[in-house]
Design an enzyme around this catalytic site. Structure first.
Site, PDB file in Angstrom:
ATOM      1  N   CYS A  21       5.409  -6.653  10.838  1.00 65.84           N
ATOM      2  CA  CYS A  21       6.260  -6.255  11.951  1.00 65.84           C
ATOM      3  C   CYS A  21       7.586  -5.665  11.490  1.00 65.84           C
ATOM      4  O   CYS A  21       8.079  -5.987  10.417  1.00 65.84           O
ATOM      5  CB  CYS A  21       6.578  -7.466  12.825  1.00 65.84           C
ATOM      6  SG  CYS A  21       5.129  -8.319  13.397  1.00 65.84           S
ATOM      7  N   ARG A  62       5.429   0.006   7.738  1.00 67.97           N
ATOM      8  CA  ARG A  62       5.161  -1.407   7.488  1.00 67.97           C
ATOM      9  C   ARG A  62       3.823  -1.849   8.088  1.00 67.97           C
ATOM     10  O   ARG A  62       3.315  -2.904   7.742  1.00 67.97           O
ATOM     11  CB  ARG A  62       6.290  -2.260   8.082  1.00 67.97           C
ATOM     12  CG  ARG A  62       7.635  -1.996   7.439  1.00 67.97           C
ATOM     13  CD  ARG A  62       8.748  -2.690   8.196  1.00 67.97           C
ATOM     14  NE  ARG A  62       8.626  -4.126   8.123  1.00 67.97           N
ATOM     15  CZ  ARG A  62       9.060  -4.880   7.128  1.00 67.97           C
ATOM     16  NH1 ARG A  62       9.670  -4.316   6.110  1.00 67.97           N
ATOM     17  NH2 ARG A  62       8.917  -6.182   7.141  1.00 67.97           N
ATOM     18  N   TRP A 117       2.608  -6.158  14.289  1.00 65.03           N
ATOM     19  CA  TRP A 117       1.326  -6.225  13.559  1.00 65.03           C
ATOM     20  C   TRP A 117       0.713  -7.545  13.993  1.00 65.03           C
ATOM     21  O   TRP A 117       1.191  -8.604  13.618  1.00 65.03           O
ATOM     22  CB  TRP A 117       1.623  -6.197  12.054  1.00 65.03           C
ATOM     23  CG  TRP A 117       0.427  -5.949  11.191  1.00 65.03           C
ATOM     24  CD1 TRP A 117      -0.097  -4.734  10.863  1.00 65.03           C
ATOM     25  CD2 TRP A 117      -0.360  -6.924  10.500  1.00 65.03           C
ATOM     26  NE1 TRP A 117      -1.173  -4.899  10.023  1.00 65.03           N
ATOM     27  CE2 TRP A 117      -1.362  -6.236   9.778  1.00 65.03           C
ATOM     28  CE3 TRP A 117      -0.333  -8.320  10.414  1.00 65.03           C
ATOM     29  CZ2 TRP A 117      -2.308  -6.876   8.999  1.00 65.03           C
ATOM     30  CZ3 TRP A 117      -1.284  -8.963   9.631  1.00 65.03           C
ATOM     31  CH2 TRP A 117      -2.256  -8.231   8.940  1.00 65.03           C
ATOM     32  N   ASN A 155       9.669 -11.232  13.537  1.00 63.35           N
ATOM     33  CA  ASN A 155       8.730 -10.863  12.473  1.00 63.35           C
ATOM     34  C   ASN A 155       8.379 -12.143  11.727  1.00 63.35           C
ATOM     35  O   ASN A 155       9.271 -12.911  11.392  1.00 63.35           O
ATOM     36  CB  ASN A 155       9.422  -9.847  11.540  1.00 63.35           C
ATOM     37  CG  ASN A 155       8.660  -9.624  10.249  1.00 63.35           C
ATOM     38  OD1 ASN A 155       7.449  -9.820  10.194  1.00 63.35           O
ATOM     39  ND2 ASN A 155       9.365  -9.219   9.214  1.00 63.35           N
ATOM     40  N   GLY A 156       7.086 -12.381  11.490  1.00 63.78           N
ATOM     41  CA  GLY A 156       6.699 -13.581  10.739  1.00 63.78           C
ATOM     42  C   GLY A 156       5.780 -14.467  11.554  1.00 63.78           C
ATOM     43  O   GLY A 156       5.178 -14.022  12.541  1.00 63.78           O
ATOM     44  N   GLU A 196      -6.548   0.206 -10.394  1.00 66.72           N
ATOM     45  CA  GLU A 196      -5.589   0.815  -9.478  1.00 66.72           C
ATOM     46  C   GLU A 196      -6.183   2.056  -8.805  1.00 66.72           C
ATOM     47  O   GLU A 196      -5.994   2.276  -7.607  1.00 66.72           O
ATOM     48  CB  GLU A 196      -4.286   1.144 -10.239  1.00 66.72           C
ATOM     49  CG  GLU A 196      -3.219   1.854  -9.433  1.00 66.72           C
ATOM     50  CD  GLU A 196      -2.734   1.100  -8.207  1.00 66.72           C
ATOM     51  OE1 GLU A 196      -3.101  -0.081  -8.016  1.00 66.72           O
ATOM     52  OE2 GLU A 196      -1.987   1.707  -7.405  1.00 66.72           O
ATOM     53  N   LYS A 208      -6.506   2.485  -4.786  1.00 69.58           N
ATOM     54  CA  LYS A 208      -5.956   3.658  -4.086  1.00 69.58           C
ATOM     55  C   LYS A 208      -7.045   4.297  -3.238  1.00 69.58           C
ATOM     56  O   LYS A 208      -6.832   4.625  -2.078  1.00 69.58           O
ATOM     57  CB  LYS A 208      -5.464   4.724  -5.071  1.00 69.58           C
ATOM     58  CG  LYS A 208      -4.156   4.486  -5.771  1.00 69.58           C
ATOM     59  CD  LYS A 208      -2.918   4.770  -4.962  1.00 69.58           C
ATOM     60  CE  LYS A 208      -2.455   3.575  -4.184  1.00 69.58           C
ATOM     61  NZ  LYS A 208      -1.975   2.427  -4.855  1.00 69.58           N
ATOM     62  N   GLU A 257      -8.226   1.950  -0.185  1.00 65.18           N
ATOM     63  CA  GLU A 257      -7.279   1.648   0.892  1.00 65.18           C
ATOM     64  C   GLU A 257      -7.014   2.843   1.792  1.00 65.18           C
ATOM     65  O   GLU A 257      -6.769   2.676   2.974  1.00 65.18           O
ATOM     66  CB  GLU A 257      -5.970   1.018   0.368  1.00 65.18           C
ATOM     67  CG  GLU A 257      -5.028   1.923  -0.361  1.00 65.18           C
ATOM     68  CD  GLU A 257      -3.752   1.212  -0.813  1.00 65.18           C
ATOM     69  OE1 GLU A 257      -3.232   0.362  -0.084  1.00 65.18           O
ATOM     70  OE2 GLU A 257      -3.266   1.557  -1.907  1.00 65.18           O
ATOM     71  N   HIS A 280     -24.170  -6.109 -17.193  1.00 66.20           N
ATOM     72  CA  HIS A 280     -24.367  -7.501 -16.759  1.00 66.20           C
ATOM     73  C   HIS A 280     -24.577  -7.604 -15.251  1.00 66.20           C
ATOM     74  O   HIS A 280     -24.362  -8.660 -14.677  1.00 66.20           O
ATOM     75  CB  HIS A 280     -23.189  -8.353 -17.229  1.00 66.20           C
ATOM     76  CG  HIS A 280     -23.057  -8.334 -18.719  1.00 66.20           C
ATOM     77  ND1 HIS A 280     -23.872  -9.055 -19.545  1.00 66.20           N
ATOM     78  CD2 HIS A 280     -22.250  -7.605 -19.525  1.00 66.20           C
ATOM     79  CE1 HIS A 280     -23.565  -8.804 -20.806  1.00 66.20           C
ATOM     80  NE2 HIS A 280     -22.578  -7.919 -20.815  1.00 66.20           N
ATOM     81  N   LYS A 315       2.577  -2.355   4.856  1.00 63.92           N
ATOM     82  CA  LYS A 315       3.249  -2.048   3.597  1.00 63.92           C
ATOM     83  C   LYS A 315       3.757  -3.311   2.922  1.00 63.92           C
ATOM     84  O   LYS A 315       3.659  -3.471   1.714  1.00 63.92           O
ATOM     85  CB  LYS A 315       4.414  -1.083   3.877  1.00 63.92           C
ATOM     86  CG  LYS A 315       5.236  -0.708   2.654  1.00 63.92           C
ATOM     87  CD  LYS A 315       4.475   0.227   1.756  1.00 63.92           C
ATOM     88  CE  LYS A 315       5.272   0.645   0.532  1.00 63.92           C
ATOM     89  NZ  LYS A 315       4.382   1.239  -0.485  1.00 63.92           N
TER      90      LYS A 315
END
Ligand code: M6R
Length: 613
Positions: free
Chosen positions: A2, A27, A77, A103-104, A486, A490, A493, A509, A608
């Site tokens: 948020c 965010r 969010w 927020n939270g 990485e 990338k 996502e 394996h 984010k």
């Protein structure tokens, strides 16, 4: 997650709040809302919309339908309750006396909700936020005190991580803010005060900011800001100057922030190097780290999440080879719950762009309790992790807006290289000449990255051929495996294509059974010592029908005998190849996402800054 904004001043708040929220879109959110107090009637006008900020923009004519010079805004969010207009913030007390955003997560909201229900309150949403706002209202009325008293009573009752911005009908022109374990910054401009989840919404107005601590409270008015502790006593907080400019949070002609940030990497790396290297000599004293102290550490623990964790994976190879220090690396959400056995003479390194990632912050706190020295590699000044670690080695990437990190990741790598070099120097493992050579190689990276970016059209063409892939595999050994991790993150996502990275030697394996005719496998082979071994693994997947993209150093032309498409990256010191080989992979992910018509900067379901665990 948020985002919170607040403005009180002489201008109309609505358009400023909308603009501020647009700076926090990165965010992650699924609904948004604003509340503006009408200067004449004293009533709050609360407007909310589900979906993109654009919906709220249309509903409020860019914020102009609300009238008043004091207001708060929020991007939500969803956590407690679906992403609906009802659940969107701001929330308000039954008589609309108290209006606030949050927020939270409030962990004990159910118990508080029951208490308030017994006291006659009713609830219109499923959110924990509505409970907090009504609790503030309850204490405000119960004790007939000031907003500061009411909020402080609330802070001692709620558990969890939160930042809050609240307005009271009976206190015109005032916004109250408080936080615990979630970000909130207060800004002071000429004739206006602002608040935000970070500084980006306020950069147009000011660079003077205040970082409030956990369980501190701020009162914002047009004429100034006042801070209080939990007892309601006034306290002093030192203002800080932010060195980010307003342009840093604009796209500046690029179609997406991600592409802008890929292009900003050379500058960001140079600025990060310049912070620690003066006249050709590197010195970490800006971070409070002395060579004498480094000598005493027998091992390093690196803990982080996502891409920052991948920096740690690459750094492990660098530290162990260059500085002969054993490194243990873990994902923060695992580390914090596994009762780690930690040795005293160790350095704990936490890596985080935002400095607010809940799991990384919790891991840092756990280690601090065990009296182990902690170092934070952080991009956001004044963030919780930066404030709580013993040492801070800032990265100088500037604000990073795209959810997919690029320039912050690149700067984190630089800090880890420098730290490793400092360890090697402190332990007498490297000569002055060798260090000079490494420093020259570091300063060459920005130019080399520009060369790679200069060839981006070739990668765009390749991306267009594979944008409909079902799966993409990345393989490599050693540092090249870290690069693959990485590259894979990338890709998945922002393109939503399933992707995995494997240590090339692990393929046999199990994973090799997934390779079928035409499966795209991206092999990274930048380590001379491992090159032939990786090529053998490439041959194995090739003979199972894979289509091969190879990333290797200029000069390794024989790779063309095996792979179908090659990207050569300029040569650098073996330790630093991650910084170059990652760039084509960032570009590839970007162009695949673009070709699929996706929201590159704001991928679905992601935030984010992950401020909840
Ligand atoms: O702010 P942090 O560096 O602590 O964030 C950690 C991860 O959430 C972050 O790196 C995430 O994986 C990125 N979106 C990846 O691009």
């Amino acid at each position: 997650m948020c985002g919170i904004v607040g403005y009180v001043g002489s201008e109309q708040a609505g358009p400023i709040l909308l603009d501020g929220l647009s700076k926090l879109e990165y965010r992650g959110y699924d609904s948004a809302g604003i509340a503006v107090r009408n200067d004449e009637t004293g009533e709050f006008q609360i407007v909310k919309a589900k979906g993109r900020l654009h919906e709220l923009y249309i509903k409020t004519d860019g914020g102009r339908t609300t009238k008043g010079t004091c207001g708060i805004g929020h991007t939500r969010w969803a956590t407690h309750g679906e992403a609906t207009e009802i659940n969107a913030h701001p929330h308000y007390s039954d008589d609309k006396n108290v209006v606030g955003v949050h927020n939270g997560i409030i962990e004990n909201y159910q118990e508080l909700k029951e208490k308030l229900t017994r006291k006659g309150y009713s609830f219109y949403s499923e959110t924990d936020t509505e409970v907090v706002i009504k609790l503030i209202d309850y204490y405000y009325k119960k004790y007939l005190g000031t907003p500061v008293d009411a909020i402080n009573h609330t802070l001692v009752r709620i558990r969890g991580a939160y930042s809050l911005a609240v307005m009271f009908k009976e206190y015109p022109g005032e916004i109250y803010v408080a936080r615990k374990d979630a970000p909130l910054v207060v800004g002071r401009a000429d004739g206006a005060s602002l608040c935000g989840s970070d500084v980006s919404p306020m950069l147009k107005f000011t660079r003077t900011v205040y970082y409030i601590d956990d369980l501190q409270l701020g009162k914002l008015t047009k004429d100034g800001v006042t801070f209080y502790n939990l007892d309601g006593d006034e306290i002093e907080i030192e203002p800080k100057t932010v060195n980010w400019d307003a342009e840093a949070v604009e796209k500046c002609g690029f179609e997406h922030f991600m592409m802008k940030e890929i292009h900003e990497q050379p500058k960001a790396i140079t600025e990060t190097l310049n912070a620690y290297i003066k006249d050709g000599v590197f010195d970490l004293s800006a971070a409070g780290i002395e060579d004498d102290k480094l000598k005493t550490y027998q091992r390093i623990y690196i803990v982080a999440c996502g891409s920052a964790y991948h920096v740690g994976v690459a750094a492990k190879y660098v530290f162990e080879k260059m500085a002969h220090v054993p490194v243990e690396i873990d994902i923060a959400s695992e580390f914090r719950y596994r009762d780690p056995i930690l040795m005293k003479d160790s350095l704990f390194v936490v890596i985080s762009q935002s400095g607010e990632t809940a799991d990384s912050l919790a891991a840092l706190r756990l280690v601090k309790e065990k009296n182990i020295d902690t170092l934070a590699v952080v991009n956001v000044t004044g963030s919780s992790i930066a404030r709580e670690a013993d040492y801070v080695m800032y990265t100088y990437a500037g604000p990073e807006i795209a959810v997919a990190t690029t320039k912050a990741y690149s700067c984190q790598l630089i800090n880890m290289y420098l730290l490793s070099m400092a360890f090697a120097r402190a332990k007498g493992l490297t000569s002055a000449d060798e260090l000079d050579k490494l420093i020259k190689a570091l300063y060459a990276l920005p130019g080399q990255i520009n060369e790679i970016i200069g060839d981006k059209e070739r990668i765009q063409w390749f991306a267009s051929q594979f944008s409909t892939s079902q799966d993409i595999f990345f393989i490599g050994r050693g540092i090249d495996y870290a690069i693959g991790l990485e590259g894979s993150l990338k890709t998945k996502e922002i393109s939503y294509i399933h992707s995995e990275a494997y240590a090339a030697g692990e393929l046999k394996h199990g994973t090799i059974s997934l390779i079928d005719k035409g499966t795209l496998v991206i092999s990274v082979a930048t380590q001379d010592a491992l090159y032939e071994k990786t090529v053998s693994n490439i041959v194995e997947v090739k003979s199972r029908g894979a289509y091969l993209m190879g990333i290797t150093n200029s000069g390794n032309y024989n790779i063309e005998n095996t792979v179908d498409f090659v990207v050569y990256v300029p040569r650098t010191e073996q330790y630093f190849t991650t910084s170059l080989a990652i760039v084509p992979l960032q570009l590839l992910a970007y162009y695949i996402s673009l070709a699929r018509g996706l929201d590159v900067d704001k991928p679905r379901n992601l935030a984010k800054s992950v401020t909840v665990e």
